[in-house]
Enzyme design. Structure first.
Site, PDB file in Angstrom:
ATOM      1  CG  HIS A  16      31.130 -83.745  19.918  1.00  0.00           C
ATOM      2  ND1 HIS A  16      30.384 -83.180  20.926  1.00  0.00           N
ATOM      3  CD2 HIS A  16      32.255 -84.248  20.517  1.00  0.00           C
ATOM      4  CE1 HIS A  16      31.016 -83.343  22.081  1.00  0.00           C
ATOM      5  NE2 HIS A  16      32.157 -83.977  21.846  1.00  0.00           N
ATOM      6  CG  ASP A  28      27.327 -82.776  19.741  1.00  0.00           C
ATOM      7  OD1 ASP A  28      27.659 -83.970  19.750  1.00  0.00           O
ATOM      8  OD2 ASP A  28      27.964 -81.887  20.328  1.00  0.00           O
ATOM      9  CB  SER A  58      33.052 -82.334  24.932  1.00  0.00           C
ATOM     10  OG  SER A  58      32.320 -83.534  24.999  1.00  0.00           O
TER      11      SER A  58
END
Length: 217
Positions: free
Chosen positions: A192, A165, A107
């Site tokens: 995610h 996601d 991320s």
């Protein structure tokens, strides 16, 4: 016998090194003998929120902010704050805990790892890495960060993209992949997180087979 590859692991926004370690157990098991992960904390603690682990002994952290104490991946922040401290923290970790062969970022940590790759491609001696695995990554929208993406980045990368996601949408991760010269893109049906099922394990190992310990130094 050659040592395993060593990857400096960069956690996501609102995470920490400890939380990343907790959430990569399956991945570390999948890579055992081939690669080891060493996670570090981002330098900026965040104000604790109600959704944070009340039993955690470490505050959630971030690598940079798009607003005062906040971060949105899709925001073209006019005055992003904190990135230089994070680049310095990564450079220090590469020296202090090294040698490292590559990076693994998740991320916001993947976005930061991509920036380190860009610096490495320009010959930055503080970024001695040969490759990166970027999970749920994105290119920063902040105009001040545009310098990282002006030229295609010729460092080998594996981009892991979750089709569902909801935090970093798949198109954002694909956009980051296009900033690299010959990216390998691995898609998975999940959201995610860092996937480590059989299909992803195979892809990770195939990518890592291309590298030898010490190659990036």
């Amino acid at each position: 016998e050659a040592r395993p590859l060593r990857l400096l692991a960069l956690h996501g926004y609102r995470q920490s090194a400890r939380r990343l370690r907790q959430r990569t157990g399956a991945l570390r098991k999948a890579l055992r003998g081939r690669a080891e992960l060493v996670a570090i904390d981002a330098p900026h603690p965040l104000p604790a929120g109600a959704e944070d682990d009340p039993d955690g002994d470490d505050p959630p952290r971030g690598w940079w902010f798009s607003g005062p104490g906040t971060f949105e991946a899709g925001e073209a922040a006019a005055a992003p704050a904190g990135l230089e401290e994070s680049l310095s923290a990564v450079a220090a970790a590469l020296v202090e805990h090294g040698p490292f062969d590559g990076l693994l970022g998740f991320s916001q940590g993947a976005a930061l790892a991509a920036m380190v790759c860009a610096l490495r491609a320009r010959g930055d001696p503080l970024s001695p890495v040969a490759f990166a695995v970027l999970v749920a990554g994105f290119a920063s929208r902040a105009p001040a960060h545009g310098r990282f993406y002006r030229e295609p980045i010729p460092l080998p990368t594996l981009h892991v993209v979750g089709d569902t996601d909801a935090v970093i949408a798949a198109p954002l991760s694909r956009e980051l992949a296009r900033c690299f010269v010959e990216p390998v893109v691995l898609t998975h049906p999940g959201g995610h997180f860092i996937p480590a099922a059989a299909a992803q394990k195979k892809a990770y190992l195939e990518f890592l087979e291309r590298f030898c310990p010490g190659q990036g130094q």
